[in-house]
Scaffold this motif. Structure first.
Motif, PDB file in Angstrom:
ATOM      1  N   ASP A 198      51.823  57.232 -11.308  1.00 34.35           N
ATOM      2  CA  ASP A 198      52.504  57.700 -10.186  1.00 34.35           C
ATOM      3  C   ASP A 198      53.751  57.265 -10.419  1.00 34.35           C
ATOM      4  O   ASP A 198      54.374  56.122 -10.159  1.00 34.35           O
ATOM      5  CB  ASP A 198      51.729  56.918  -8.873  1.00 34.35           C
ATOM      6  N   GLY A 199      54.944  58.269 -10.572  1.00 32.95           N
ATOM      7  CA  GLY A 199      56.316  58.213 -11.066  1.00 32.95           C
ATOM      8  C   GLY A 199      57.029  57.933  -9.791  1.00 32.95           C
ATOM      9  O   GLY A 199      58.357  57.522  -9.890  1.00 32.95           O
ATOM     10  N   THR A 200      56.540  58.002  -8.451  1.00 32.75           N
ATOM     11  CA  THR A 200      57.214  57.811  -7.078  1.00 32.75           C
ATOM     12  C   THR A 200      57.462  56.387  -6.784  1.00 32.75           C
ATOM     13  O   THR A 200      58.255  56.101  -5.705  1.00 32.75           O
ATOM     14  CB  THR A 200      56.571  58.545  -5.980  1.00 32.75           C
ATOM     15  N   GLN A 201      56.910  55.511  -7.639  1.00 29.86           N
ATOM     16  CA  GLN A 201      56.899  54.025  -7.187  1.00 29.86           C
ATOM     17  C   GLN A 201      58.094  53.547  -7.564  1.00 29.86           C
ATOM     18  O   GLN A 201      58.761  54.340  -8.404  1.00 29.86           O
ATOM     19  CB  GLN A 201      55.687  53.238  -7.933  1.00 29.86           C
ATOM     20  N   ALA A 202      58.552  52.341  -7.166  1.00 28.57           N
ATOM     21  CA  ALA A 202      59.836  51.670  -7.840  1.00 28.57           C
ATOM     22  C   ALA A 202      59.708  51.511  -9.297  1.00 28.57           C
ATOM     23  O   ALA A 202      58.506  51.604  -9.937  1.00 28.57           O
ATOM     24  CB  ALA A 202      59.968  50.381  -7.321  1.00 28.57           C
ATOM     25  N   VAL A 203      60.847  51.456  -9.959  1.00 30.00           N
ATOM     26  CA  VAL A 203      61.102  51.505 -11.442  1.00 30.00           C
ATOM     27  C   VAL A 203      60.088  50.180 -11.959  1.00 30.00           C
ATOM     28  O   VAL A 203      59.291  50.610 -13.012  1.00 30.00           O
ATOM     29  CB  VAL A 203      62.465  51.192 -12.086  1.00 30.00           C
ATOM     30  N   GLU A 204      60.045  49.133 -11.305  1.00 28.05           N
ATOM     31  CA  GLU A 204      59.448  47.745 -11.865  1.00 28.05           C
ATOM     32  C   GLU A 204      57.794  47.966 -11.790  1.00 28.05           C
ATOM     33  O   GLU A 204      57.093  47.569 -12.719  1.00 28.05           O
ATOM     34  CB  GLU A 204      59.809  46.697 -11.087  1.00 28.05           C
ATOM     35  N   GLN A 205      57.345  48.654 -10.799  1.00 31.45           N
ATOM     36  CA  GLN A 205      55.893  49.096 -10.560  1.00 31.45           C
ATOM     37  C   GLN A 205      55.485  50.182 -11.738  1.00 31.45           C
ATOM     38  O   GLN A 205      54.358  49.867 -12.447  1.00 31.45           O
ATOM     39  CB  GLN A 205      55.623  49.772  -9.421  1.00 31.45           C
ATOM     40  N   VAL A 206      56.408  50.951 -12.046  1.00 27.70           N
ATOM     41  CA  VAL A 206      56.040  51.958 -13.045  1.00 27.70           C
ATOM     42  C   VAL A 206      55.857  51.226 -14.241  1.00 27.70           C
ATOM     43  O   VAL A 206      54.861  51.392 -15.162  1.00 27.70           O
ATOM     44  CB  VAL A 206      57.012  53.027 -12.983  1.00 27.70           C
ATOM     45  N   THR A 207      56.702  50.468 -14.495  1.00 25.99           N
ATOM     46  CA  THR A 207      56.881  49.609 -15.889  1.00 25.99           C
ATOM     47  C   THR A 207      55.646  49.067 -15.950  1.00 25.99           C
ATOM     48  O   THR A 207      54.863  48.701 -16.934  1.00 25.99           O
ATOM     49  CB  THR A 207      57.978  48.645 -15.949  1.00 25.99           C
TER      50      THR A 207
END
Ligand code: ADP
Ligand code: ADP
Length: 216
Positions: A198-207
């Motif tokens: 899910d790319g709508t999360q914050a950058v750090e969560q996506v990572t």
């Protein structure tokens, strides 16, 4: 055996941002087809001029020249351990060509993180994107501005808005993505390689999710 990761997702989903972060924490090279075209354009090569005529319209550059450019790039020594492919493949023909060329390197596509977001978010992200002249470091006017306006934090070069990041061109690129690249989602899902994120999360969560998928 080398490792190859293919980042899939629409324009603005966050592929480049994640690839730049991942390349730092792995021994894999970041190979961005868009960056390679922009580098060619900066150097005024024939390939760069050809690519620009398609990029400005939001259309894909023809498969043959794109495939050749990527083959040359992943043949270089810094890709010996493998690569994070960002923006390639984008058509079924490119995916087939990639499989063939990876055989030559005794490798295969190991994982395909598929980063998604709703269209309004994609447009907001891409149209507010700022890109660094020297190395393509990625910023956003609202979500991730450089510390000093107009200047890249990493290398001090100018940050600029890409010609194809105008709202109308972004909308066209999303349509092209849906028509020409979406079939690859199914293709890699059937191959058991897709990791939906899910790319709508914050950058750090996506990572975090990308790293978790990589560990598996
Ligand atoms: P892509 O390579 O998929 O087109 P980018 O990584 O260039 O996407 O990101 C598009 C824009 O959105 C950039 O301006 C970037 O700074 C911003 N961005 C990327 N990931 C996020 C995120 N998780 N949250 C908010 N903005 C983001
Ligand atoms: P984004 O990260 O927003 O998806 P890119 O930098 O990957 O944008 O791509 C910008 C443009 O470069 C595309 O709209 C297309 O014209 C061209 N391009 C990039 N990668 C490819 C590819 N694999 N095949 C054909 N054209 C490409």
């Amino acid at each position: 055996m080398p490792t190859y990761i293919v980042l899939l997702g629409p324009p603005g989903a966050g592929k480049g941002t994640q690839a730049q972060i991942l390349a730092k924490s792995t021994n894999l090279a970041h190979v961005s087809s868009g960056d390679l075209f922009r580098e060619n354009l900066k150097n005024q090569t024939e390939l760069g001029k050809l690519a620009k005529s398609f990029m400005d319209k939001g259309e894909l550059v023809p498969d043959d020249v794109t495939i050749k450019m990527i083959r040359d790039r992943i043949s270089r020594p810094d890709c010996e351990a493998g690569a994070i492919l960002d923006g390639f493949p984008r058509t079924p023909a490119q995916a087939t060509a990639l499989e063939r060329m990876l055989l030559d390197f005794k490798g295969e596509v190991n994982l395909v993180p598929y980063i998604t977001a709703a269209e309004n978010i994609l447009v907001e992200r891409a149209s507010g994107r700022w890109t660094c002249r020297a190395h393509g470091h990625i910023y956003h006017e609202k979500f991730n501005p450089p510390k000093q306006a107009g200047v890249c934090d990493v290398d001090g070069s100018e940050v600029y808005q890409r010609d194809d990041d105008k709202v109308e061109t972004v909308a066209k690129r999303i349509r092209v993505y849906l028509e020409q690249t979406m079939p690859l989602v199914d293709y890699y899902r059937k191959a058991g390689k897709l990791a939906e994120i899910d790319g709508t999360q914050a950058v750090e969560q996506v990572t975090k999710q990308m790293l978790a998928a990589l560990k598996k």
